[in-house]
Scaffold this motif. Structure first.
Motif, PDB file in Angstrom:
ATOM      1  N   ARG A  50     -24.605  -1.031  16.531  1.00 40.01           N
ATOM      2  CA  ARG A  50     -23.380  -1.413  15.812  1.00 40.01           C
ATOM      3  C   ARG A  50     -23.721  -1.535  14.339  1.00 40.01           C
ATOM      4  O   ARG A  50     -24.466  -2.415  13.931  1.00 40.01           O
ATOM      5  CB  ARG A  50     -22.864  -2.750  16.333  1.00 40.01           C
ATOM      6  N   GLY A  51     -23.189  -0.661  13.542  1.00 43.93           N
ATOM      7  CA  GLY A  51     -23.447  -0.680  12.111  1.00 43.93           C
ATOM      8  C   GLY A  51     -22.633  -1.741  11.396  1.00 43.93           C
ATOM      9  O   GLY A  51     -21.548  -2.120  11.835  1.00 43.93           O
ATOM     10  N   ILE A  52     -23.173  -2.201  10.281  1.00 44.67           N
ATOM     11  CA  ILE A  52     -22.509  -3.191   9.452  1.00 44.67           C
ATOM     12  C   ILE A  52     -22.489  -2.656   8.025  1.00 44.67           C
ATOM     13  O   ILE A  52     -23.522  -2.255   7.500  1.00 44.67           O
ATOM     14  CB  ILE A  52     -23.259  -4.544   9.462  1.00 44.67           C
ATOM     15  N   ILE A  53     -21.335  -2.669   7.409  1.00 42.50           N
ATOM     16  CA  ILE A  53     -21.211  -2.331   5.994  1.00 42.50           C
ATOM     17  C   ILE A  53     -20.756  -3.610   5.294  1.00 42.50           C
ATOM     18  O   ILE A  53     -19.734  -4.198   5.659  1.00 42.50           O
ATOM     19  CB  ILE A  53     -20.188  -1.205   5.759  1.00 42.50           C
ATOM     20  N   LEU A  54     -21.531  -4.031   4.307  1.00 44.79           N
ATOM     21  CA  LEU A  54     -21.200  -5.228   3.535  1.00 44.79           C
ATOM     22  C   LEU A  54     -20.877  -4.796   2.112  1.00 44.79           C
ATOM     23  O   LEU A  54     -21.711  -4.193   1.435  1.00 44.79           O
ATOM     24  CB  LEU A  54     -22.366  -6.220   3.533  1.00 44.79           C
ATOM     25  N   VAL A  55     -19.660  -5.091   1.678  1.00 43.46           N
ATOM     26  CA  VAL A  55     -19.219  -4.764   0.327  1.00 43.46           C
ATOM     27  C   VAL A  55     -19.058  -6.065  -0.447  1.00 43.46           C
ATOM     28  O   VAL A  55     -18.299  -6.943  -0.035  1.00 43.46           O
ATOM     29  CB  VAL A  55     -17.867  -4.010   0.351  1.00 43.46           C
ATOM     30  N   LEU A  56     -19.789  -6.182  -1.541  1.00 43.17           N
ATOM     31  CA  LEU A  56     -19.626  -7.291  -2.476  1.00 43.17           C
ATOM     32  C   LEU A  56     -19.028  -6.683  -3.736  1.00 43.17           C
ATOM     33  O   LEU A  56     -19.636  -5.808  -4.349  1.00 43.17           O
ATOM     34  CB  LEU A  56     -20.973  -7.937  -2.804  1.00 43.17           C
ATOM     35  N   THR A  57     -17.846  -7.124  -4.128  1.00 44.90           N
ATOM     36  CA  THR A  57     -17.166  -6.457  -5.230  1.00 44.90           C
ATOM     37  C   THR A  57     -16.385  -7.415  -6.116  1.00 44.90           C
ATOM     38  O   THR A  57     -15.881  -8.437  -5.660  1.00 44.90           O
ATOM     39  CB  THR A  57     -16.217  -5.361  -4.690  1.00 44.90           C
ATOM     40  N   VAL A  71     -10.098   7.377   4.831  1.00 41.11           N
ATOM     41  CA  VAL A  71     -11.228   6.444   4.752  1.00 41.11           C
ATOM     42  C   VAL A  71     -11.244   5.534   5.977  1.00 41.11           C
ATOM     43  O   VAL A  71     -12.291   5.323   6.604  1.00 41.11           O
ATOM     44  CB  VAL A  71     -11.165   5.611   3.455  1.00 41.11           C
ATOM     45  N   LEU A  72     -10.083   5.013   6.335  1.00 40.20           N
ATOM     46  CA  LEU A  72     -10.003   4.122   7.499  1.00 40.20           C
ATOM     47  C   LEU A  72     -10.333   4.865   8.785  1.00 40.20           C
ATOM     48  O   LEU A  72     -10.965   4.311   9.695  1.00 40.20           O
ATOM     49  CB  LEU A  72      -8.617   3.475   7.565  1.00 40.20           C
ATOM     50  N   GLY A  79     -17.880   3.427  14.005  1.00 40.20           N
ATOM     51  CA  GLY A  79     -18.252   2.273  14.820  1.00 40.20           C
ATOM     52  C   GLY A  79     -18.802   1.128  14.000  1.00 40.20           C
ATOM     53  O   GLY A  79     -19.144   0.077  14.532  1.00 40.20           O
ATOM     54  N   ALA A  80     -18.895   1.293  12.687  1.00 38.33           N
ATOM     55  CA  ALA A  80     -19.417   0.239  11.812  1.00 38.33           C
ATOM     56  C   ALA A  80     -18.324  -0.772  11.482  1.00 38.33           C
ATOM     57  O   ALA A  80     -17.150  -0.420  11.382  1.00 38.33           O
ATOM     58  CB  ALA A  80     -19.958   0.850  10.519  1.00 38.33           C
ATOM     59  N   ALA A  81     -18.719  -2.012  11.333  1.00 40.22           N
ATOM     60  CA  ALA A  81     -17.785  -3.066  10.939  1.00 40.22           C
ATOM     61  C   ALA A  81     -17.864  -3.244   9.429  1.00 40.22           C
ATOM     62  O   ALA A  81     -18.940  -3.413   8.866  1.00 40.22           O
ATOM     63  CB  ALA A  81     -18.146  -4.378  11.636  1.00 40.22           C
ATOM     64  N   LEU A  82     -16.715  -3.174   8.763  1.00 38.32           N
ATOM     65  CA  LEU A  82     -16.648  -3.363   7.314  1.00 38.32           C
ATOM     66  C   LEU A  82     -16.424  -4.838   7.026  1.00 38.32           C
ATOM     67  O   LEU A  82     -15.466  -5.438   7.511  1.00 38.32           O
ATOM     68  CB  LEU A  82     -15.513  -2.530   6.712  1.00 38.32           C
ATOM     69  N   ASN A  83     -17.320  -5.412   6.232  1.00 40.95           N
ATOM     70  CA  ASN A  83     -17.215  -6.799   5.797  1.00 40.95           C
ATOM     71  C   ASN A  83     -17.098  -6.784   4.279  1.00 40.95           C
ATOM     72  O   ASN A  83     -17.900  -6.146   3.600  1.00 40.95           O
ATOM     73  CB  ASN A  83     -18.457  -7.587   6.209  1.00 40.95           C
ATOM     74  N   VAL A  84     -16.096  -7.490   3.758  1.00 41.90           N
ATOM     75  CA  VAL A  84     -15.818  -7.450   2.327  1.00 41.90           C
ATOM     76  C   VAL A  84     -15.850  -8.855   1.751  1.00 41.90           C
ATOM     77  O   VAL A  84     -15.227  -9.769   2.290  1.00 41.90           O
ATOM     78  CB  VAL A  84     -14.431  -6.824   2.052  1.00 41.90           C
ATOM     79  N   VAL A  85     -16.580  -9.004   0.654  1.00 36.64           N
ATOM     80  CA  VAL A  85     -16.535 -10.226  -0.145  1.00 36.64           C
ATOM     81  C   VAL A  85     -16.008  -9.803  -1.509  1.00 36.64           C
ATOM     82  O   VAL A  85     -16.673  -9.080  -2.248  1.00 36.64           O
ATOM     83  CB  VAL A  85     -17.921 -10.895  -0.286  1.00 36.64           C
ATOM     84  N   ASP A  86     -14.785 -10.210  -1.800  1.00 33.11           N
ATOM     85  CA  ASP A  86     -14.095  -9.816  -3.026  1.00 33.11           C
ATOM     86  C   ASP A  86     -14.072 -11.014  -3.967  1.00 33.11           C
ATOM     87  O   ASP A  86     -13.475 -12.041  -3.658  1.00 33.11           O
ATOM     88  CB  ASP A  86     -12.672  -9.365  -2.687  1.00 33.11           C
ATOM     89  N   SER A 125      -8.569  -4.311   2.482  1.00 32.59           N
ATOM     90  CA  SER A 125      -7.821  -5.286   3.289  1.00 32.59           C
ATOM     91  C   SER A 125      -7.705  -4.869   4.746  1.00 32.59           C
ATOM     92  O   SER A 125      -7.907  -5.680   5.651  1.00 32.59           O
ATOM     93  CB  SER A 125      -6.439  -5.538   2.679  1.00 32.59           C
ATOM     94  N   ASP A 126      -7.419  -3.587   5.009  1.00 31.32           N
ATOM     95  CA  ASP A 126      -7.244  -3.135   6.389  1.00 31.32           C
ATOM     96  C   ASP A 126      -8.564  -2.797   7.078  1.00 31.32           C
ATOM     97  O   ASP A 126      -8.675  -2.943   8.297  1.00 31.32           O
ATOM     98  CB  ASP A 126      -6.340  -1.896   6.440  1.00 31.32           C
ATOM     99  N   GLY A 127      -9.539  -2.328   6.316  1.00 31.38           N
ATOM    100  CA  GLY A 127     -10.819  -1.919   6.901  1.00 31.38           C
ATOM    101  C   GLY A 127     -11.486  -2.993   7.742  1.00 31.38           C
ATOM    102  O   GLY A 127     -11.861  -2.744   8.900  1.00 31.38           O
ATOM    103  N   PRO A 128     -11.656  -4.206   7.212  1.00 31.77           N
ATOM    104  CA  PRO A 128     -12.291  -5.257   8.031  1.00 31.77           C
ATOM    105  C   PRO A 128     -11.519  -5.568   9.313  1.00 31.77           C
ATOM    106  O   PRO A 128     -12.104  -5.717  10.380  1.00 31.77           O
ATOM    107  CB  PRO A 128     -12.302  -6.468   7.091  1.00 31.77           C
ATOM    108  N   ARG A 129     -10.210  -5.608   9.215  1.00 30.10           N
ATOM    109  CA  ARG A 129      -9.376  -5.909  10.393  1.00 30.10           C
ATOM    110  C   ARG A 129      -9.492  -4.816  11.450  1.00 30.10           C
ATOM    111  O   ARG A 129      -9.621  -5.094  12.641  1.00 30.10           O
ATOM    112  CB  ARG A 129      -7.916  -6.068   9.952  1.00 30.10           C
ATOM    113  N   LEU A 130      -9.489  -3.568  11.025  1.00 28.63           N
ATOM    114  CA  LEU A 130      -9.522  -2.444  11.966  1.00 28.63           C
ATOM    115  C   LEU A 130     -10.897  -2.205  12.578  1.00 28.63           C
ATOM    116  O   LEU A 130     -11.000  -1.561  13.626  1.00 28.63           O
ATOM    117  CB  LEU A 130      -9.053  -1.160  11.269  1.00 28.63           C
ATOM    118  N   THR A 131     -11.944  -2.699  11.932  1.00 29.06           N
ATOM    119  CA  THR A 131     -13.307  -2.409  12.401  1.00 29.06           C
ATOM    120  C   THR A 131     -14.027  -3.618  12.981  1.00 29.06           C
ATOM    121  O   THR A 131     -15.188  -3.510  13.362  1.00 29.06           O
ATOM    122  CB  THR A 131     -14.162  -1.832  11.252  1.00 29.06           C
TER     123      THR A 131
END
Length: 159
Positions: A50-57, A71-72, A79-86, A125-131
């Motif tokens: 299970r991949g994890i993508i962490l975006v700090l922006t 993109v979505l 299969g990766a989960a997008l995690n966002v810290v905005d 906004s949608d990426g984390p919810r969908l993944t």
């Protein structure tokens, strides 16, 4: 785009990578959406559990041509989960306006920038919810390490 550590489940390696993060700007904006697609596509080439993508922006100007729906789709297929810290800018601004040479160029740049920023907003906004990831919004960097630690704990407790 910079990879600070290769794929690992070693918490110390991940913590070390996070501690090496440094802010970068690209003339007032960047290509964050393209970086997300690139990271997601790389998971499709690996047999990771299970991949994890962490975006700090920070809220910067986006320059790109990808559509949010594409993109979505790539994110979900990876299969990766997008995690966002905005992290919001204290002024509430979303980055420097594009530089232009005449009013026609300015109008075209504003239109393109608006579309790119809308794509960025939808993906973040949608990426984390969908993944199966999460999205956190901070008003300063004071709670950044606490937030990243909470994300790591969530990831560690997933099946």
């Amino acid at each position: 785009n910079v990879t600070l550590t290769d794929y690992t489940s070693d918490a110390n390696a991940l913590a070390g990578a996070v501690s090496r993060l440094r802010a970068r700007t690209v003339n007032g904006g960047g290509h964050l959406v393209e970086a997300i697609v690139e990271a997601a596509a790389s998971f499709g080439k690996r047999a990771e559990r299970r991949g994890i993508i962490l975006v700090l922006t920070l809220q910067g100007q986006e320059y790109g041509t990808l559509r949010a729906s594409r993109v979505l789709e790539v994110l979900q297929q990876s299969g990766a989960a997008l995690n966002v810290v905005d992290i919001s800018r204290p002024t509430g601004q979303t980055g420097a306006p594009p530089v232009s040479y005449d009013r026609y160029t300015a109008a075209a740049q504003q239109s393109d920038a608006g579309e790119s920023n809308a794509t960025r907003g939808q993906v973040l906004s949608d990426g984390p919810r969908l993944t199966g990831g999460r999205r956190d919004e901070l008003i300063s960097t004071a709670k950044l390490m606490d937030t990243v630690t909470a994300i790591a704990e969530d990831i560690a407790h997933r099946p």
